[in-house]
Design an enzyme around this catalytic site. Sequence first.
Site, PDB file in Angstrom:
ATOM      1  N   ARG A   1      36.148  52.541  55.538  1.00 40.96           N
ATOM      2  CA  ARG A   1      36.913  53.670  55.003  1.00 40.96           C
ATOM      3  C   ARG A   1      38.029  54.116  55.940  1.00 40.96           C
ATOM      4  NH1 ARG A   1      31.693  54.040  53.471  1.00 40.96           N
ATOM      5  NH2 ARG A   1      31.145  55.313  55.251  1.00 40.96           N
TER       6      ARG A   1
ATOM      7  N   GLU B   1      22.370  55.641  62.310  1.00 34.29           N
ATOM      8  CA  GLU B   1      21.245  56.428  61.801  1.00 34.29           C
ATOM      9  C   GLU B   1      20.185  55.529  61.172  1.00 34.29           C
ATOM     10  OE1 GLU B   1      24.163  59.520  59.740  1.00 34.29           O
ATOM     11  OE2 GLU B   1      24.739  57.528  60.493  1.00 34.29           O
TER      12      GLU B   1
END
Length: 182
Positions: A63, A100
Site C-alpha cells: 500500500r 503481529e
Amino acid sequence: MIFDEYAIKSLIRPVPGFPKEGVTFRDITPLFQSPKALRMVADSLIQRYIDSPVTHIGAIDARGFLIGSILAYELNRPLVLFRKAGKLPADTLSASYETEYGEATLQMHRDALSGGEQVLLLDDLIATGGTFLAAASLVRQSGADVYEAAAIIDLPDLGGSHQMQDTGIPTYTLCAFAESER
C-alpha cells in the site's frame, strides 16, 4: 485544499477480525476511491516535503506503493521499492522483522541507493513499526539515511511510532486511531 483529518478518518474503513480475530484492519481503499480525499492526502504530503532535502522516495510493499509513486512523481524524486521477499528480480539486500502475525522479510535492490541519500519512507500505516524498521535497516545498509518515515495512519497503542522515534527515525502521520477507536 485544506487538510481535513476528520474527512480522511471517515474514509478509512475498519474491518474487525481481519486478517485474524482480535485485529481491526484499517482499509484505505475507500480513501483512494475519493479523488478529493486522495488529493488532500497527496497534497498534504507533497507540501510537507517539497522543500526538504529528501533525495529518494522509499515505498513499502504494497500500500505504500500507492502514495509513494504519487510523491515520487510530484517531487521529481527516484522511487525505491521495498518488497516482500522473493518479489524483486535483481540482487537484493534483506532485513527480517517481527510482525503481529509472525516473521517476515523485506528486500530492496542492492543498487537502488549508493550512499549519502536522504530517503523518505512511505507506507499506509504505522502499527508495530517492524516494516518501517526493516526498511530503515536496508537504507542504512546502503549507506543512506532515513529522512523521515511517513504514513497516512498511526496506531499509537501498538507502539511502532514510539519505537521508531526511539531508534532515531522521525515519524509523521496524517491521522491516528487510538485503541478506543478500534
